[in-house]
Design a protein around this motif. Structure first.
Motif, PDB file in Angstrom:
ATOM      1  N   VAL A  37       5.264   5.514   1.409  1.00 58.74           N
ATOM      2  CA  VAL A  37       4.059   4.688   1.545  1.00 58.74           C
ATOM      3  C   VAL A  37       4.444   3.262   1.899  1.00 58.74           C
ATOM      4  O   VAL A  37       3.822   2.630   2.758  1.00 58.74           O
ATOM      5  CB  VAL A  37       3.193   4.755   0.268  1.00 58.74           C
ATOM      6  CG1 VAL A  37       2.080   3.710   0.284  1.00 58.74           C
ATOM      7  CG2 VAL A  37       2.599   6.154   0.108  1.00 58.74           C
ATOM      8  N   ASP A  38       5.493   2.742   1.277  1.00 61.87           N
ATOM      9  CA  ASP A  38       5.952   1.382   1.579  1.00 61.87           C
ATOM     10  C   ASP A  38       6.380   1.264   3.045  1.00 61.87           C
ATOM     11  O   ASP A  38       6.048   0.289   3.718  1.00 61.87           O
ATOM     12  CB  ASP A  38       7.098   1.009   0.652  1.00 61.87           C
ATOM     13  CG  ASP A  38       7.554  -0.418   0.863  1.00 61.87           C
ATOM     14  OD1 ASP A  38       6.717  -1.338   0.738  1.00 61.87           O
ATOM     15  OD2 ASP A  38       8.756  -0.622   1.156  1.00 61.87           O
ATOM     16  N   GLN A  39       7.107   2.255   3.538  1.00 60.32           N
ATOM     17  CA  GLN A  39       7.533   2.227   4.938  1.00 60.32           C
ATOM     18  C   GLN A  39       6.346   2.310   5.888  1.00 60.32           C
ATOM     19  O   GLN A  39       6.301   1.611   6.909  1.00 60.32           O
ATOM     20  CB  GLN A  39       8.519   3.367   5.217  1.00 60.32           C
ATOM     21  CG  GLN A  39       9.860   3.141   4.572  1.00 60.32           C
ATOM     22  CD  GLN A  39      10.789   4.341   4.738  1.00 60.32           C
ATOM     23  OE1 GLN A  39      10.371   5.424   5.129  1.00 60.32           O
ATOM     24  NE2 GLN A  39      12.056   4.134   4.434  1.00 60.32           N
ATOM     25  N   HIS A  40       5.373   3.146   5.559  1.00 59.45           N
ATOM     26  CA  HIS A  40       4.182   3.251   6.402  1.00 59.45           C
ATOM     27  C   HIS A  40       3.391   1.945   6.386  1.00 59.45           C
ATOM     28  O   HIS A  40       2.926   1.490   7.435  1.00 59.45           O
ATOM     29  CB  HIS A  40       3.300   4.415   5.956  1.00 59.45           C
ATOM     30  CG  HIS A  40       3.802   5.741   6.409  1.00 59.45           C
ATOM     31  ND1 HIS A  40       3.490   6.277   7.637  1.00 59.45           N
ATOM     32  CD2 HIS A  40       4.606   6.645   5.797  1.00 59.45           C
ATOM     33  CE1 HIS A  40       4.076   7.458   7.765  1.00 59.45           C
ATOM     34  NE2 HIS A  40       4.758   7.710   6.664  1.00 59.45           N
ATOM     35  N   ALA A  41       3.236   1.337   5.210  1.00 62.13           N
ATOM     36  CA  ALA A  41       2.512   0.065   5.118  1.00 62.13           C
ATOM     37  C   ALA A  41       3.220  -1.015   5.934  1.00 62.13           C
ATOM     38  O   ALA A  41       2.572  -1.794   6.645  1.00 62.13           O
ATOM     39  CB  ALA A  41       2.370  -0.367   3.659  1.00 62.13           C
ATOM     40  N   ALA A  42       4.545  -1.044   5.858  1.00 58.99           N
ATOM     41  CA  ALA A  42       5.307  -2.032   6.633  1.00 58.99           C
ATOM     42  C   ALA A  42       5.127  -1.811   8.136  1.00 58.99           C
ATOM     43  O   ALA A  42       4.960  -2.774   8.897  1.00 58.99           O
ATOM     44  CB  ALA A  42       6.783  -1.960   6.259  1.00 58.99           C
ATOM     45  N   GLU A  43       5.127  -0.568   8.566  1.00 59.61           N
ATOM     46  CA  GLU A  43       4.949  -0.282   9.995  1.00 59.61           C
ATOM     47  C   GLU A  43       3.541  -0.659  10.456  1.00 59.61           C
ATOM     48  O   GLU A  43       3.367  -1.213  11.547  1.00 59.61           O
ATOM     49  CB  GLU A  43       5.206   1.192  10.292  1.00 59.61           C
ATOM     50  CG  GLU A  43       5.157   1.495  11.774  1.00 59.61           C
ATOM     51  CD  GLU A  43       5.485   2.931  12.094  1.00 59.61           C
ATOM     52  OE1 GLU A  43       4.815   3.470  13.003  1.00 59.61           O
ATOM     53  OE2 GLU A  43       6.381   3.503  11.463  1.00 59.61           O
ATOM     54  N   LEU A  48       0.066  -4.517  13.453  1.00 62.36           N
ATOM     55  CA  LEU A  48      -1.142  -5.336  13.472  1.00 62.36           C
ATOM     56  C   LEU A  48      -0.878  -6.837  13.488  1.00 62.36           C
ATOM     57  O   LEU A  48      -1.750  -7.601  13.863  1.00 62.36           O
ATOM     58  CB  LEU A  48      -2.033  -4.988  12.271  1.00 62.36           C
ATOM     59  CG  LEU A  48      -2.557  -3.556  12.232  1.00 62.36           C
ATOM     60  CD1 LEU A  48      -3.414  -3.351  10.992  1.00 62.36           C
ATOM     61  CD2 LEU A  48      -3.337  -3.213  13.489  1.00 62.36           C
ATOM     62  N   PHE A  49       0.292  -7.238  13.058  1.00 67.63           N
ATOM     63  CA  PHE A  49       0.596  -8.671  12.997  1.00 67.63           C
ATOM     64  C   PHE A  49       1.417  -9.062  14.209  1.00 67.63           C
ATOM     65  O   PHE A  49       2.620  -8.889  14.235  1.00 67.63           O
ATOM     66  CB  PHE A  49       1.412  -9.023  11.750  1.00 67.63           C
ATOM     67  CG  PHE A  49       0.696  -8.827  10.450  1.00 67.63           C
ATOM     68  CD1 PHE A  49      -0.674  -8.817  10.359  1.00 67.63           C
ATOM     69  CD2 PHE A  49       1.419  -8.657   9.292  1.00 67.63           C
ATOM     70  CE1 PHE A  49      -1.321  -8.648   9.151  1.00 67.63           C
ATOM     71  CE2 PHE A  49       0.779  -8.494   8.076  1.00 67.63           C
ATOM     72  CZ  PHE A  49      -0.584  -8.486   8.000  1.00 67.63           C
ATOM     73  N   PRO A  57       3.708 -14.487   8.500  1.00 72.47           N
ATOM     74  CA  PRO A  57       2.682 -13.440   8.505  1.00 72.47           C
ATOM     75  C   PRO A  57       1.310 -14.040   8.259  1.00 72.47           C
ATOM     76  O   PRO A  57       1.162 -15.016   7.540  1.00 72.47           O
ATOM     77  CB  PRO A  57       3.102 -12.531   7.362  1.00 72.47           C
ATOM     78  CG  PRO A  57       3.964 -13.358   6.489  1.00 72.47           C
ATOM     79  CD  PRO A  57       4.594 -14.400   7.365  1.00 72.47           C
ATOM     80  N   ARG A  58       0.323 -13.476   8.887  1.00 73.84           N
ATOM     81  CA  ARG A  58      -1.039 -13.923   8.687  1.00 73.84           C
ATOM     82  C   ARG A  58      -1.768 -12.864   7.862  1.00 73.84           C
ATOM     83  O   ARG A  58      -1.297 -11.743   7.746  1.00 73.84           O
ATOM     84  CB  ARG A  58      -1.731 -14.165  10.018  1.00 73.84           C
ATOM     85  CG  ARG A  58      -1.814 -12.947  10.897  1.00 73.84           C
ATOM     86  CD  ARG A  58      -2.557 -13.281  12.186  1.00 73.84           C
ATOM     87  NE  ARG A  58      -2.495 -12.196  13.125  1.00 73.84           N
ATOM     88  CZ  ARG A  58      -3.137 -11.053  13.012  1.00 73.84           C
ATOM     89  NH1 ARG A  58      -3.891 -10.817  11.980  1.00 73.84           N
ATOM     90  NH2 ARG A  58      -3.022 -10.110  13.923  1.00 73.84           N
ATOM     91  N   PRO A  59      -2.903 -13.226   7.308  1.00 75.21           N
ATOM     92  CA  PRO A  59      -3.638 -12.247   6.498  1.00 75.21           C
ATOM     93  C   PRO A  59      -4.065 -11.038   7.324  1.00 75.21           C
ATOM     94  O   PRO A  59      -4.388 -11.168   8.505  1.00 75.21           O
ATOM     95  CB  PRO A  59      -4.858 -13.025   6.015  1.00 75.21           C
ATOM     96  CG  PRO A  59      -4.528 -14.463   6.206  1.00 75.21           C
ATOM     97  CD  PRO A  59      -3.544 -14.529   7.338  1.00 75.21           C
ATOM     98  N   LEU A  60      -4.053  -9.893   6.682  1.00 76.44           N
ATOM     99  CA  LEU A  60      -4.534  -8.669   7.320  1.00 76.44           C
ATOM    100  C   LEU A  60      -6.050  -8.745   7.406  1.00 76.44           C
ATOM    101  O   LEU A  60      -6.715  -9.090   6.440  1.00 76.44           O
ATOM    102  CB  LEU A  60      -4.110  -7.448   6.495  1.00 76.44           C
ATOM    103  CG  LEU A  60      -4.497  -6.078   7.018  1.00 76.44           C
ATOM    104  CD1 LEU A  60      -3.869  -5.831   8.388  1.00 76.44           C
ATOM    105  CD2 LEU A  60      -4.055  -5.009   6.041  1.00 76.44           C
ATOM    106  N   ARG A  61      -6.582  -8.432   8.567  1.00 74.48           N
ATOM    107  CA  ARG A  61      -8.025  -8.505   8.775  1.00 74.48           C
ATOM    108  C   ARG A  61      -8.636  -7.111   8.723  1.00 74.48           C
ATOM    109  O   ARG A  61      -8.074  -6.152   9.252  1.00 74.48           O
ATOM    110  CB  ARG A  61      -8.327  -9.153  10.122  1.00 74.48           C
ATOM    111  CG  ARG A  61      -7.864 -10.593  10.171  1.00 74.48           C
ATOM    112  CD  ARG A  61      -8.215 -11.244  11.501  1.00 74.48           C
ATOM    113  NE  ARG A  61      -7.650 -12.579  11.544  1.00 74.48           N
ATOM    114  CZ  ARG A  61      -6.860 -13.010  12.509  1.00 74.48           C
ATOM    115  NH1 ARG A  61      -6.557 -12.229  13.526  1.00 74.48           N
ATOM    116  NH2 ARG A  61      -6.394 -14.246  12.478  1.00 74.48           N
ATOM    117  N   ILE A  97      -2.702   3.029   4.209  1.00 75.19           N
ATOM    118  CA  ILE A  97      -3.909   2.305   4.606  1.00 75.19           C
ATOM    119  C   ILE A  97      -4.727   1.969   3.362  1.00 75.19           C
ATOM    120  O   ILE A  97      -5.180   0.836   3.188  1.00 75.19           O
ATOM    121  CB  ILE A  97      -4.738   3.123   5.621  1.00 75.19           C
ATOM    122  CG1 ILE A  97      -4.005   3.215   6.962  1.00 75.19           C
ATOM    123  CG2 ILE A  97      -6.138   2.515   5.812  1.00 75.19           C
ATOM    124  CD1 ILE A  97      -4.599   4.200   7.951  1.00 75.19           C
ATOM    125  N   CYS A  98      -4.887   2.933   2.472  1.00 75.56           N
ATOM    126  CA  CYS A  98      -5.608   2.721   1.220  1.00 75.56           C
ATOM    127  C   CYS A  98      -4.960   1.601   0.414  1.00 75.56           C
ATOM    128  O   CYS A  98      -5.637   0.700  -0.085  1.00 75.56           O
ATOM    129  CB  CYS A  98      -5.638   4.023   0.421  1.00 75.56           C
ATOM    130  SG  CYS A  98      -6.355   3.888  -1.219  1.00 75.56           S
TER     131      CYS A  98
END
Length: 109
Positions: A37-43, A48-49, A57-61, A97-98
């Motif tokens: 999950v950590d690897q997927h979140a990083a990808e 997106l950034f 890094p900017r905030p995730l929108r 994503i969650c």
């Protein structure tokens, strides 16, 4: 496209969160799942950034993650994916994503 319960006006994040928040509990007991999950979140963050010269890094929108999730769900629908009992690439990605939604407060008022 794969539909989730309570999907609001074209935004799949509510449904993904409703369906995958229970899987976040498994993060406490399954180190392999944590790593995936950590690897997927990083990808996802990397996709997106678009980093500028400042490399900050900017905030995730919400809109960006929504667009990403819609595209990912469309791809799953194209291949006829069915959620397994255990884990696979798609479960790991949807759980990430969650997790990103929770971590960034993207469904908060």
């Amino acid at each position: 496209m794969i539909a989730f319960p309570d999907e609001a006006a074209g935004c799949p994040l509510t449904g993904i969160v409703a369906s995958y928040t229970p899987r976040l509990a498994a993060l406490a007991a399954e180190p392999g799942f944590v790593a995936a999950v950590d690897q997927h979140a990083a990808e996802i963050r990397e996709r997106l950034f678009a980093q500028g010269p400042e490399l900050m890094p900017r905030p995730l929108r919400r809109a960006e993650l929504t667009d990403y999730a819609l595209g990912f769900l469309d791809a799953l629908a194209e291949v006829g994916w069915d959620q397994p009992v255990g884990y696979d690439y798609a479960v790991d990605r949807l759980t990430a994503i969650c997790w990103l939604v929770h971590q960034n407060g993207l469904l908060d008022a």
